[in-house]
Write an enzyme that holds these catalytic residues in place. Sequence first.
Site, PDB file in Angstrom:
ATOM      1  N   CYS A  96      -8.713  -7.976   1.566  1.00 34.26           N
ATOM      2  CA  CYS A  96      -8.591  -7.054   2.684  1.00 34.26           C
ATOM      3  C   CYS A  96      -9.956  -6.761   3.282  1.00 34.26           C
ATOM      4  O   CYS A  96     -10.067  -5.975   4.190  1.00 34.26           O
ATOM      5  CB  CYS A  96      -7.897  -5.792   2.219  1.00 34.26           C
ATOM      6  SG  CYS A  96      -6.369  -6.180   1.387  1.00 34.26           S
ATOM      7  N   SER A  98       4.841  -7.044  -1.805  1.00 36.25           N
ATOM      8  CA  SER A  98       4.562  -7.113  -0.370  1.00 36.25           C
ATOM      9  C   SER A  98       4.953  -8.499   0.130  1.00 36.25           C
ATOM     10  O   SER A  98       4.450  -9.505  -0.387  1.00 36.25           O
ATOM     11  CB  SER A  98       3.062  -6.869  -0.165  1.00 36.25           C
ATOM     12  OG  SER A  98       2.748  -6.980   1.188  1.00 36.25           O
ATOM     13  N   ALA A  99       5.841  -8.548   1.132  1.00 40.93           N
ATOM     14  CA  ALA A  99       6.431  -9.835   1.540  1.00 40.93           C
ATOM     15  C   ALA A  99       5.412 -10.835   2.070  1.00 40.93           C
ATOM     16  O   ALA A  99       5.562 -12.040   1.880  1.00 40.93           O
ATOM     17  CB  ALA A  99       7.503  -9.586   2.605  1.00 40.93           C
ATOM     18  N   GLN A 115       0.300  -9.485  -6.078  1.00 42.47           N
ATOM     19  CA  GLN A 115      -0.168 -10.883  -6.103  1.00 42.47           C
ATOM     20  C   GLN A 115       0.700 -11.786  -6.974  1.00 42.47           C
ATOM     21  O   GLN A 115       0.529 -13.002  -6.945  1.00 42.47           O
ATOM     22  CB  GLN A 115      -1.625 -10.946  -6.594  1.00 42.47           C
ATOM     23  CG  GLN A 115      -2.635 -10.397  -5.616  1.00 42.47           C
ATOM     24  CD  GLN A 115      -2.795 -11.247  -4.340  1.00 42.47           C
ATOM     25  OE1 GLN A 115      -2.416 -12.415  -4.288  1.00 42.47           O
ATOM     26  NE2 GLN A 115      -3.350 -10.636  -3.304  1.00 42.47           N
ATOM     27  N   THR A 169       0.839  -1.204   0.000  1.00 42.40           N
ATOM     28  CA  THR A 169       0.000   0.000   0.000  1.00 42.40           C
ATOM     29  C   THR A 169       0.875   1.256   0.000  1.00 42.40           C
ATOM     30  O   THR A 169       0.634   2.195  -0.769  1.00 42.40           O
ATOM     31  CB  THR A 169      -0.931  -0.002   1.240  1.00 42.40           C
ATOM     32  OG1 THR A 169      -1.723  -1.189   1.195  1.00 42.40           O
ATOM     33  CG2 THR A 169      -1.819   1.219   1.281  1.00 42.40           C
ATOM     34  N   ASN A 178      -6.303  -9.529  -7.315  1.00 41.09           N
ATOM     35  CA  ASN A 178      -6.315 -10.235  -6.031  1.00 41.09           C
ATOM     36  C   ASN A 178      -7.633 -10.936  -5.736  1.00 41.09           C
ATOM     37  O   ASN A 178      -7.699 -11.808  -4.889  1.00 41.09           O
ATOM     38  CB  ASN A 178      -5.967  -9.273  -4.891  1.00 41.09           C
ATOM     39  CG  ASN A 178      -6.835  -8.047  -4.885  1.00 41.09           C
ATOM     40  OD1 ASN A 178      -6.837  -7.285  -5.845  1.00 41.09           O
ATOM     41  ND2 ASN A 178      -7.587  -7.855  -3.823  1.00 41.09           N
TER      42      ASN A 178
HETATM   43  N1  PLP Z   1      -2.246  -4.673  -3.969  1.00 40.28           N
HETATM   44  C1  PLP Z   1      -2.820  -5.881  -4.076  1.00 40.28           C
HETATM   45  C2  PLP Z   1      -3.123  -6.433  -5.431  1.00 40.28           C
HETATM   46  C3  PLP Z   1      -3.132  -6.626  -2.932  1.00 40.28           C
HETATM   47  O1  PLP Z   1      -3.706  -7.816  -3.047  1.00 40.28           O
HETATM   48  C4  PLP Z   1      -2.840  -6.068  -1.667  1.00 40.28           C
HETATM   49  C5  PLP Z   1      -3.224  -6.789  -0.433  1.00 40.28           C
HETATM   50  O2  PLP Z   1      -4.219  -7.498  -0.398  1.00 40.28           O
HETATM   51  C6  PLP Z   1      -2.214  -4.823  -1.613  1.00 40.28           C
HETATM   52  C7  PLP Z   1      -1.934  -4.144  -2.782  1.00 40.28           C
HETATM   53  C8  PLP Z   1      -1.831  -4.195  -0.322  1.00 40.28           C
HETATM   54  O3  PLP Z   1      -0.639  -4.776   0.154  1.00 40.28           O
HETATM   55  P1  PLP Z   1      -0.195  -4.578   1.671  1.00 40.28           P
HETATM   56  O4  PLP Z   1      -1.034  -5.498   2.482  1.00 40.28           O
HETATM   57  O5  PLP Z   1       1.249  -4.974   1.701  1.00 40.28           O
HETATM   58  O6  PLP Z   1      -0.379  -3.149   1.991  1.00 40.28           O
END
Ligand code: PLP
Length: 374
Positions: free
Chosen positions: A326, A199-200, A179, A72, A151
């Site tokens: 999320c 994102s790890a 993803q 994010t 996602n």
């Molecule tokens: N982008 C996508 C496609 C995601 O699936 C997600 C999390 O679900 C994010 C961004 C956000 O990542 P983070 O949880 O590391 O902030």
Amino acid sequence: MKKVYLDNASTTAIRAEVIQEMTKVMAEDFGNPSSTHSFGRNAKSVLELSRKSIAKQLNATAQEIIFTSCGTEANNWILRSAVVDLKVKRIITSKTEHHAVLYTVQALQKEFGIQVDYVAVKPNGDIDITDLVELLRQDHKTLVSLMHVNNETGTVLDIKRIGVICAEHNVLFHCDTVQSIGKIELDVQAFPIDFLVASAHKFHGPKGVGFAFVRKNSGLQPLFYGGEQEKGLRAGTEAVHQIAGMAKALELSYANLDTERIHISELKKYLIEQLEIEFPGYAINGNQDGFYNILNVLLPLSADKTAMILFHLDMKGIAVSRGSACQSGSIRASHVLAEMLSREDLKKPSLRISFSHYNSKEDIDLLIEGLKNI
Ligand code: PLP
């Protein structure tokens, strides 16, 4: 009761080797990487080796990898700086992006009055490339922001093709690869792309850490100010153990990619076979050839069963998700499915089942049993 975790697009279990690596770094390399003494130098060395290792997996250079706290943050930083510093006047994106992109773009539109265009999405979730090319006819300083793997539905974008189209039209290309990184080969030299985001915790690493690939000489400026960390682009003492864990997780993901991909693809195929037998009226949401670890399905269940579906599965120890990762458990209709399904179908239960190499056929059998007993 055996617990079944089928929500890997939301987050993944950390690999044992990653926990080991992080524990070692926390215990032995606790120095501040900005300190010049040996403790600091040790931590700095862990940091820079991690950066090199991540860069190598993507065929990038180490200086093009900037650590952030999550996907994010990386998305917010890139999009905001593109508008504020690179003077982008227009963003082309899609309504099926993750909120980390969608809401950021909306905020930038409000704040800076930039033009925002949404490229058309086909009923199967694919981005309409003809429409994108049409939109690119306008002559504004533009950035295209389109995700690699959706996602929610697992719809895959041909990012090489989009990269080439963007380069031909002389516009910037940002891709949310949260993803896909660690689950598919990515070579940033093989096609033009300006920014990638990872994102790890999506590839069996720790939460609270991610990175951006930012093409050399991009001109991006910091999101916030403070120390000189990350060449001044991302101030704040680096989370060395998280970063080391992320590098280890990515290394292992790519080392095991072929075997894990085959195993997961077989599980997905098996689930589809079982759904065909047990729920003949089911339908796949999104492209039938979606990404191998995500399956979004619409189930032929009555309205009264729909409301409680996740709850009933949860009671049986089975974790899947409805709508976006999320928003698991949220009763709001998914903004992604809303772009693809009819009003009627949106009321029916759609489940996102997302796999990892830790899953087995037994997990699928338990899910099917759980669904049959609702
Ligand atoms: N982008 C996508 C496609 C995601 O699936 C997600 C999390 O679900 C994010 C961004 C956000 O990542 P983070 O949880 O590391 O902030």
